[in-house]
Design an enzyme around this catalytic site. Structure first.
Site: not given
Ligand code: NDP
Length: 458
Positions: A206, A230, A316
């Site tokens: 991300e 996921h 992230k």
């Protein structure tokens, strides 16, 4: 074929998930003539029907370049609101009254999991659980024990075939494409084993931080947020054996079977990171040890995969947003053609891009130009958007399937339990997270873990 739902109830209709994903999905289903039933929003906020329609319009407008008024008006005509408290029996009585003509309503619990218990009890008390279906989203608990507790809560009111657990990755066409790639092609399946594959890497990157939800994220972290669900779902599709038949039961059994063969992750082969500046964000504990990055090595204890490491990483504030699987093949048994002078030999790679711009790139060796007999890698690439046109959005398909009572794209309870079993040893590790700079690929230790990560196409 199961009978289609004849009403949709959205608990938590005022929330983020409904506005970002569910209203656009309902609009799309209406456009495709897959939805023309009452859609009832429930929340504590005192919204009236008009406010609901206004919010639905706003969210559909944000999700689409242009909005077709005739389609939206058809959806709007079906929308209505119930405001009430989840602890108050009157809320469910009003809902039951509104649903008196519905034989198979579907209930979407777009609310914090802490409230699931009151809602399912309330639905059961007015007889709606016996004829309805319920959709729940991750997080399915915080660990194995709490996920079982959640199942007991749901199971006390809803029969197992009435429960639909969303891991929206299973609803993504690009992810489903992994399954099609493996079992609709003869080409690669004979190579899909430890004889020919050196390692497999899965990256879910991300390019952004916590997007204003740091307080929530700080209680979760990367392992619970995406690795447990996921990423393991993607691993299952890559590593599973062919299902015994094309039906849902066989598919889900093959998926569970491969998860059972995955060894619990080890803290020694796991690197957890946290981006610099995270602790200064509102809602984050000043001494937070929550990981915003995790990289780990997974093994599948099966004859097919013995000795093949699966390297997984997610984080992230990385250099960009991408979800990729890279399958790295072994080198030829005999090295007759050297790499072009000055370059290292490169392996054949199959790269599955599962995010935006999804598609496949195959990296093969071609003869270098010139007198020298040597090779260099070239890419064969397909962009599925260009080749196949528009694909459906995950939530659109998942809602459609749940309304049909189809379980294929939903996780079964055992799948989720296996996923928790796999990640349990690396949850809440006391060892301090490693700091990394925003915009980097995580802490340096993570690089050493895989001995060479392939950089995703960003
Ligand atoms: P929100 O935090 O936006 O909450 C949804 C709604 O629930 C709120 O608008 C609020 O409505 C109601 N609510 C909040 N707290 C309480 C409470 N204590 N008691 C009763 N109602 C409450 O959640 P999201 O929409 O982001 O997510 C909904 C569910 O989906 C959650 O389980 C979440 O984990 C899951 N999820 C969300 C994703 C996302 O992208 N947002 C992605 C994956 C999963 P009101 O006050 O009007 O009643």
């Amino acid at each position: 074929m199961h009978m289609r739902s004849d009403a949709v109830v959205l608990f938590g209709v005022t929330g983020d998930l409904v506005s970002k994903k569910l209203f656009p999905a309902l609009y799309e289903l209406t456009r495709r003539d897959r939805l023309d039933v009452p859609v009832i929003g429930v929340a504590r906020s005192p919204w009236d029907d008009q406010q609901l329609v206004t919010m639905a319009r706003k969210s559909v407008t944000e999700a689409n370049d242009e909005i077709d008024d005739e389609t939206f008006d058809r959806l709007a005509d079906n929308l209505s609101m119930i405001s009430g408290n989840y602890a108050d029996p009157a809320t469910y009585e009003r809902l039951a009254e509104r649903l008196r003509d519905a034989e198979r309503p579907v209930f979407y619990l777009a609310i914090p999991p802490a409230v699931f218990g009151s809602v399912v009890e309330g639905l059961a008390a007015v007889g709606l659980a016996d004829r309805g279906r319920v959709i729940v989203e991750k997080p399915f608990g915080r660990d194995l024990e709490s996920s079982r507790e959640l199942d007991r809560t749901l199971g006390a009111a809803f029969a197992p075939e009435r429960v639909f657990r969303i891991d929206h990755y299973l609803g993504k066409e690009a992810v489903e494409g992994l399954y099609a790639f493996r079992f609709a092609n003869r080409l690669f399946e004979p190579l899909w084993n430890n004889e020919h594959i050196d390692n497999i890497q899965v990256t879910l990157a991300e390019g952004f931080g916590t997007q204003g939800r740091a307080g929530f994220y700080d209680t979760v972290g990367a392992t619970r947020d995406v690795l447990q669900n996921h990423i393991l779902q993607v691993v299952a599709l890559i590593a599973m054996e062919a299902p015994a038949s094309e039906d849902t039961v066989a598919f889900r059994e093959a998926e569970a079977a491969v998860l059972r063969q995955i060894a619990p992750l080890s803290p020694q082969s796991t690197v957890r990171g946290q981006y610099a500046g995270y602790r200064d964000e509102p809602g984050v504990a000043p001494d937070s040890n929550t990981e915003t990055f995790v990289a780990t090595r997974l093994t599948v204890d099966s004859p097919r995969w013995a000795g093949v490491p699966f390297y997984l990483r997610t984080g992230k504030s990385l250099p960009g947003t991408a979800t990729e699987v890279v399958v790295e093949f072994k080198q030829p048994q005999r090295s007759l053609i050297p790499a072009e002078r000055g370059t290292a030999t490169a392996a054949n790679l199959l790269r599955f891009r599962l995010g935006r711009g999804d598609g496949i790139t195959m990296s093969i060796q071609a003869k270098s130009p010139g007198a020298e007999v040597a090779s260099r890698p070239v890419d064969l690439s397909v962009d599925f958007g260009a080749a196949l046109g528009r694909r459906q959005e995950a939530y659109e398909r998942l809602l459609d399937d749940a309304m049909d009572g189809q379980h294929l794209r939903f996780a079964r309870a055992e799948t989720i339990e296996q996923e928790w079993r796999i990640v349990e040893p690396i949850l809440d590790l006391p060892t301090p997270v490693r700091s990394y700079e925003k915009g980097s690929w995580g802490p340096a230790d993570a690089d050493a873990l895989a001995g060479g990560w392939h950089v995703p196409d960003l």
